[in-house]
Motif scaffolding. Structure first.
Motif: not given
Lengths: 134, 110
Positions: B21-23, B55
């Motif tokens: 994911d974006s993290s 992402a």
């Protein structure tokens, strides 16, 4: 369920975990739980990355409710006025990887997975209402 | 998330484990782009991925473009249905090769 989220990318895991727990508690299927978590992730990512132009800490809200036929997801943030539905839809018809532009997919995926997505500006807040049939 | 990279039968095999994911996308991007060098054949295995967001899709697209431009190849293997559905709604199934598993992919060029 109401979650207060900080504009910090590390918050995504926590909010996604809470979303999954909500789905489990409401006996939502694995497949739908996956879609709902993805929707929450994509919208949160947009708010965290783009809603606040200063470097200060901000908090925004995620509300989630279930009735017999759907889950209603509502995001409220006091960041820069922004209607994500006004964003240009990426052209996904390309069959050639060289022609495919990078970016713009997040909100597109949300619109594909949700039954309905509505944006409104309420005072100084951006409000995004998303309905997912379950 | 962690990423395991190895070489098998001349193919660079990338195995992400966990949530993309974006993290975690930056770490994923670093590993995938490092592996996507030259005219290599690269396979990304998805059976240990719980979840991928846009992402992560962005990184896959960048790697695919880089490999295609260098006359290499990107193939996605062992993809669970829920992951495939994200690729499908994004139209990625039309631009990136998807194979059931590594063996079938190898047979396609042997």
């Amino acid at each position: 369920m109401l979650i207060e989220i900080e504009n910090n990318i590390e918050e995504i895991d926590r909010a996604c975990d809470l979303t999954r727990a909500f789905c489990l508690q409401h006996k939502i299927s694995d497949e739908k739980c996956h879609d709902i978590t993805l929707i929450v992730d994509e919208i949160m990512t947009n708010i965290i990355k783009y809603a606040y132009s200063d470097k200060q800490s901000h908090t925004f809200s995620l509300l989630m409710e279930k009735n017999d036929i759907h889950i209603a997801i509502c995001f409220l943030d006091d960041g820069t006025e922004f209607d994500p539905l006004a964003a240009k839809t990426p052209d996904i018809s390309s069959t050639c990887i060289e022609d495919r532009p990078i970016g713009g997919l997040g909100i597109f995926i949300v619109r594909q997975l949700a039954e309905d997505v509505k944006y409104s500006r309420v005072g100084n807040l951006n409000r995004l209402d998303i309905v997912v049939n379950v | 998330m962690e990423v395991k990279t190895s070489t098998q039968d001349g193919v660079t095999l990338v195995v992400p484990v966990g949530r993309v994911d974006s993290s975690t996308a930056k770490a994923f991007e670093d590993e995938v782009m490092k592996a996507a060098n030259g005219n290599t054949k690269m396979a990304i295995q998805f059976d240990k991925v719980d979840y991928i967001s846009s992402a992560g899709l962005r990184v896959i697209l960048m790697a695919g473009k880089k490999l295609t431009a260098a006359k290499g190849e990107l193939v996605l293997i062992n993809m669970p249905d829920k992951i495939f559905s994200v690729f499908k709604v994004s139209g990625f199934d039309k631009i990136i090769k998807i194979c059931p598993n590594f063996e079938e992919y190898k047979q396609s060029f042997n």
